[in-house]
Motif scaffolding. Structure first.
Motif, PDB file in Angstrom:
ATOM      1  N   LEU A 264      52.696  44.763 -57.126  1.00 14.79           N
ATOM      2  CA  LEU A 264      51.457  44.167 -57.634  1.00 14.79           C
ATOM      3  C   LEU A 264      51.728  42.984 -58.553  1.00 14.79           C
ATOM      4  CD1 LEU A 264      48.353  44.511 -57.662  1.00 14.79           C
ATOM      5  CD2 LEU A 264      48.643  45.972 -59.670  1.00 14.79           C
ATOM      6  N   ILE A 265      51.157  41.837 -58.198  1.00 12.91           N
ATOM      7  CA  ILE A 265      51.221  40.634 -59.032  1.00 12.91           C
ATOM      8  C   ILE A 265      49.956  40.511 -59.879  1.00 12.91           C
ATOM      9  CG2 ILE A 265      51.287  38.106 -58.989  1.00 12.91           C
ATOM     10  CD1 ILE A 265      52.951  38.315 -56.409  1.00 12.91           C
ATOM     11  N   ALA A 266      48.809  40.721 -59.243  1.00 17.19           N
ATOM     12  CA  ALA A 266      47.525  40.645 -59.955  1.00 17.19           C
ATOM     13  C   ALA A 266      46.457  41.338 -59.106  1.00 17.19           C
ATOM     14  CB  ALA A 266      47.149  39.181 -60.207  1.00 17.19           C
ATOM     15  N   PRO A 267      45.415  41.854 -59.777  1.00 18.97           N
ATOM     16  CA  PRO A 267      45.268  42.045 -61.224  1.00 18.97           C
ATOM     17  C   PRO A 267      46.011  43.306 -61.678  1.00 18.97           C
ATOM     18  CG  PRO A 267      43.247  42.673 -60.085  1.00 18.97           C
ATOM     19  CD  PRO A 267      44.183  42.201 -59.029  1.00 18.97           C
ATOM     20  N   LEU A 268      46.822  43.170 -62.705  1.00 14.66           N
ATOM     21  CA  LEU A 268      47.704  44.254 -63.143  1.00 14.66           C
ATOM     22  C   LEU A 268      46.952  45.455 -63.697  1.00 14.66           C
ATOM     23  CD1 LEU A 268      50.539  42.131 -64.795  1.00 14.66           C
ATOM     24  CD2 LEU A 268      50.652  43.387 -62.629  1.00 14.66           C
ATOM     25  N   TRP A 269      45.753  45.235 -64.237  1.00 16.14           N
ATOM     26  CA  TRP A 269      45.001  46.345 -64.822  1.00 16.14           C
ATOM     27  C   TRP A 269      44.603  47.395 -63.781  1.00 16.14           C
ATOM     28  CZ3 TRP A 269      40.310  46.832 -62.562  1.00 16.14           C
ATOM     29  CH2 TRP A 269      39.722  45.692 -62.017  1.00 16.14           C
ATOM     30  N   THR A 270      44.609  47.051 -62.485  1.00 18.35           N
ATOM     31  CA  THR A 270      44.193  48.009 -61.460  1.00 18.35           C
ATOM     32  C   THR A 270      45.139  49.204 -61.358  1.00 18.35           C
ATOM     33  OG1 THR A 270      45.350  46.769 -59.719  1.00 18.35           O
ATOM     34  CG2 THR A 270      43.030  46.256 -60.094  1.00 18.35           C
ATOM     35  N   SER A 271      46.345  49.070 -61.906  1.00 13.93           N
ATOM     36  CA  SER A 271      47.281  50.195 -61.860  1.00 13.93           C
ATOM     37  C   SER A 271      46.839  51.340 -62.780  1.00 13.93           C
ATOM     38  CB  SER A 271      48.689  49.732 -62.241  1.00 13.93           C
ATOM     39  OG  SER A 271      48.716  49.245 -63.566  1.00 13.93           O
ATOM     40  N   ARG A 272      45.899  51.050 -63.685  1.00 11.86           N
ATOM     41  CA  ARG A 272      45.382  52.088 -64.586  1.00 11.86           C
ATOM     42  C   ARG A 272      44.101  52.684 -63.972  1.00 11.86           C
ATOM     43  NH1 ARG A 272      45.914  47.615 -68.030  1.00 11.86           N
ATOM     44  NH2 ARG A 272      43.714  47.748 -68.695  1.00 11.86           N
ATOM     45  N   LYS A 273      44.264  53.356 -62.850  1.00  7.74           N
ATOM     46  CA  LYS A 273      43.111  53.755 -62.029  1.00  7.74           C
ATOM     47  C   LYS A 273      42.158  54.686 -62.770  1.00  7.74           C
ATOM     48  CE  LYS A 273      41.998  55.309 -57.357  1.00  7.74           C
ATOM     49  NZ  LYS A 273      42.564  55.737 -56.047  1.00  7.74           N
ATOM     50  N   ARG A 274      42.693  55.682 -63.461  1.00  3.95           N
ATOM     51  CA  ARG A 274      41.817  56.626 -64.169  1.00  3.95           C
ATOM     52  C   ARG A 274      40.983  55.908 -65.234  1.00  3.95           C
ATOM     53  NH1 ARG A 274      41.528  61.954 -64.336  1.00  3.95           N
ATOM     54  NH2 ARG A 274      43.463  62.176 -63.146  1.00  3.95           N
ATOM     55  N   GLU A 275      41.611  54.992 -65.963  1.00  6.46           N
ATOM     56  CA  GLU A 275      40.882  54.234 -66.976  1.00  6.46           C
ATOM     57  C   GLU A 275      39.779  53.392 -66.334  1.00  6.46           C
ATOM     58  OE1 GLU A 275      41.646  50.496 -70.042  1.00  6.46           O
ATOM     59  OE2 GLU A 275      43.373  51.631 -69.276  1.00  6.46           O
ATOM     60  N   VAL A 276      40.089  52.787 -65.198  1.00  5.30           N
ATOM     61  CA  VAL A 276      39.102  51.945 -64.505  1.00  5.30           C
ATOM     62  C   VAL A 276      37.888  52.781 -64.101  1.00  5.30           C
ATOM     63  CG1 VAL A 276      38.664  50.501 -62.486  1.00  5.30           C
ATOM     64  CG2 VAL A 276      40.859  50.342 -63.679  1.00  5.30           C
ATOM     65  N   LEU A 277      38.129  53.940 -63.482  1.00  3.99           N
ATOM     66  CA  LEU A 277      37.022  54.769 -63.015  1.00  3.99           C
ATOM     67  C   LEU A 277      36.214  55.338 -64.177  1.00  3.99           C
ATOM     68  CD1 LEU A 277      38.736  56.591 -60.025  1.00  3.99           C
ATOM     69  CD2 LEU A 277      37.075  54.723 -59.933  1.00  3.99           C
ATOM     70  N   ASN A 278      36.892  55.744 -65.241  1.00  5.40           N
ATOM     71  CA  ASN A 278      36.171  56.253 -66.417  1.00  5.40           C
ATOM     72  C   ASN A 278      35.303  55.173 -67.035  1.00  5.40           C
ATOM     73  OD1 ASN A 278      37.278  58.806 -66.168  1.00  5.40           O
ATOM     74  ND2 ASN A 278      38.925  58.436 -67.635  1.00  5.40           N
ATOM     75  N   THR A 279      35.847  53.951 -67.098  1.00  3.39           N
ATOM     76  CA  THR A 279      35.084  52.827 -67.653  1.00  3.39           C
ATOM     77  C   THR A 279      33.882  52.513 -66.775  1.00  3.39           C
ATOM     78  OG1 THR A 279      37.124  51.899 -68.587  1.00  3.39           O
ATOM     79  CG2 THR A 279      35.223  50.438 -68.442  1.00  3.39           C
ATOM     80  N   LEU A 280      34.068  52.578 -65.464  1.00  4.80           N
ATOM     81  CA  LEU A 280      32.962  52.323 -64.538  1.00  4.80           C
ATOM     82  C   LEU A 280      31.861  53.366 -64.716  1.00  4.80           C
ATOM     83  CD1 LEU A 280      31.605  50.964 -62.109  1.00  4.80           C
ATOM     84  CD2 LEU A 280      32.959  52.462 -60.623  1.00  4.80           C
ATOM     85  N   HIS A 281      32.228  54.638 -64.756  1.00  2.51           N
ATOM     86  CA  HIS A 281      31.222  55.688 -64.908  1.00  2.51           C
ATOM     87  C   HIS A 281      30.442  55.519 -66.207  1.00  2.51           C
ATOM     88  CE1 HIS A 281      33.824  58.340 -62.073  1.00  2.51           C
ATOM     89  NE2 HIS A 281      32.986  57.573 -61.406  1.00  2.51           N
ATOM     90  N   ARG A 282      31.142  55.164 -67.266  1.00  2.00           N
ATOM     91  CA  ARG A 282      30.483  54.969 -68.562  1.00  2.00           C
ATOM     92  C   ARG A 282      29.525  53.765 -68.489  1.00  2.00           C
ATOM     93  NH1 ARG A 282      34.713  55.332 -71.263  1.00  2.00           N
ATOM     94  NH2 ARG A 282      35.246  53.136 -71.480  1.00  2.00           N
ATOM     95  N   TYR A 283      29.973  52.687 -67.844  1.00  2.00           N
ATOM     96  CA  TYR A 283      29.147  51.475 -67.716  1.00  2.00           C
ATOM     97  C   TYR A 283      27.871  51.774 -66.922  1.00  2.00           C
ATOM     98  CZ  TYR A 283      27.715  46.823 -66.139  1.00  2.00           C
ATOM     99  OH  TYR A 283      26.996  45.691 -65.867  1.00  2.00           O
ATOM    100  N   LEU A 284      28.015  52.484 -65.807  1.00  2.00           N
ATOM    101  CA  LEU A 284      26.841  52.789 -64.982  1.00  2.00           C
ATOM    102  C   LEU A 284      25.833  53.633 -65.759  1.00  2.00           C
ATOM    103  CD1 LEU A 284      28.555  53.620 -61.548  1.00  2.00           C
ATOM    104  CD2 LEU A 284      27.429  51.484 -62.213  1.00  2.00           C
TER     105      LEU A 284
END
Length: 297
Positions: A264-284
């Motif tokens: 992975l070159i970009a976007p590097l933050w996607t490797s933090r999958k659990r954080e991404v999904l938790n943030t999405l659920h909170r945002y929704l």
């Protein structure tokens, strides 16, 4: 998707990614030789099993890995790597039947191209669908011709439409793979792809964020002249806008995806999958957003 499967089978169903040992007409010279511009050397099967093992062996290995972490009893046999209907029908029947013969496999899921579904293959899928449910995942990515040419998709939109109609005429569920944030695509262009799919007879959709992976031609373009890749906050906001547009009955099979960390070159933050999904659920929840909120027939 998890919710739908729990309703159908009474428990969580886990996917085991398989490699059927196939290639792709966009790699072997039939259509092209470089593959799609974003595709890694593993043909999007970076997390799949090894083609040096039989399908039964790959399933057994996948089960062992999953059961070491949690109690699991039900699986989706997911042929993921490359184009999984791009082989003689006799070979396809052999490997598909190995998968559905496993008593723990509930669903056969096949990722492929819409231009690799001839009559013999469609007839085979129809027969197997009478044994266990068959899902066919079609890689569309975008409806826009300029973007499709840039990513070297290799087929025009009517080919996709014909494949969907042929599969649905045989009672086979269709999942469509899309990619968000392709170079040059605005929010409006992405929304147009989703609006188009809302009116197709499909049952599921994958929303995949574009990953830039080492060894791909996309990576060469990115290193030569970097193009926009969203921050996590920007992508979460975009996903919210996509989800509220989607037809309420569509099953969402993916919301981001995660590329291999060593590629992975970009976007590097996607490797933090659990954080991404938790943030999405909170945002929704905070924004009071849900699937279909702004969908209009």
């Amino acid at each position: 998707m998890d919710y739908d499967l729990k309703k159908r089978y009474g428990e969580k169903v886990y996917r085991i990614a398989l490699d059927g040992g196939m290639t792709c007409p966009n790699r072997d010279g039939t259509i092209g030789s470089g593959g799609c511009i974003f595709c890694s050397a593993n043909g999007s099967g970076d997390f799949a099993g090894s083609a040096s093992c039989s399908v039964s062996e790959q399933l057994a290995h996948g089960k062992q890995l999953l059961k070491s972490k949690r109690p699991v009893h039900a699986y989706i046999a997911y042929f993921q790597a490359f184009t999984n209907t791009y082989a003689p029908v006799e070979y396809l029947e052999k490997i598909y039947m190995q998968a559905v013969s496993d008593p723990d496999v509930r669903i056969l899921s096949i990722a492929t191209r819409p231009d690799c579904l001839d009559e013999d293959i469609l007839a085979l899928l129809e027969r197997i669908n009478r044994i266990k449910p068959v899902w066919v995942e079609l890689g569309l990515q975008t409806i826009h011709a300029d973007t499709a040419a840039y990513i070297r998709r290799g087929y025009e939109l009517p080919v996709f439409e014909r494949a969907v109609n042929d599969l649905r005429a045989r009672g086979i569920e269709v999942i469509v793979h899309t990619i968000l944030c392709l170079p040059g695509e605005t929010k409006q262009l992405m929304f147009e792809t989703l609006d188009y799919l809302n009116h197709m007879d499909i049952q599921g959709i994958k929303l995949q964020l574009l990953h830039i992976l080492k060894g791909t031609d996309l990576a060469v373009d990115y290193e030569r002249q970097p193009f926009w890749s969203p921050s996590m906050e920007e992508y979460i906001e975009l996903l919210g806008s996509c989800i509220i547009r989607l037809r309420p009955d569509l099953s969402i099979h993916r919301l981001t995806g995660d590329g291999p960390k060593d590629l992975l070159i970009a976007p590097l933050w996607t490797s933090r999958k659990r954080e991404v999904l938790n943030t999405l659920h909170r945002y929704l929840k905070e924004q009071d957003l849900w699937q279909g909120k702004e969908y209009h027939e």
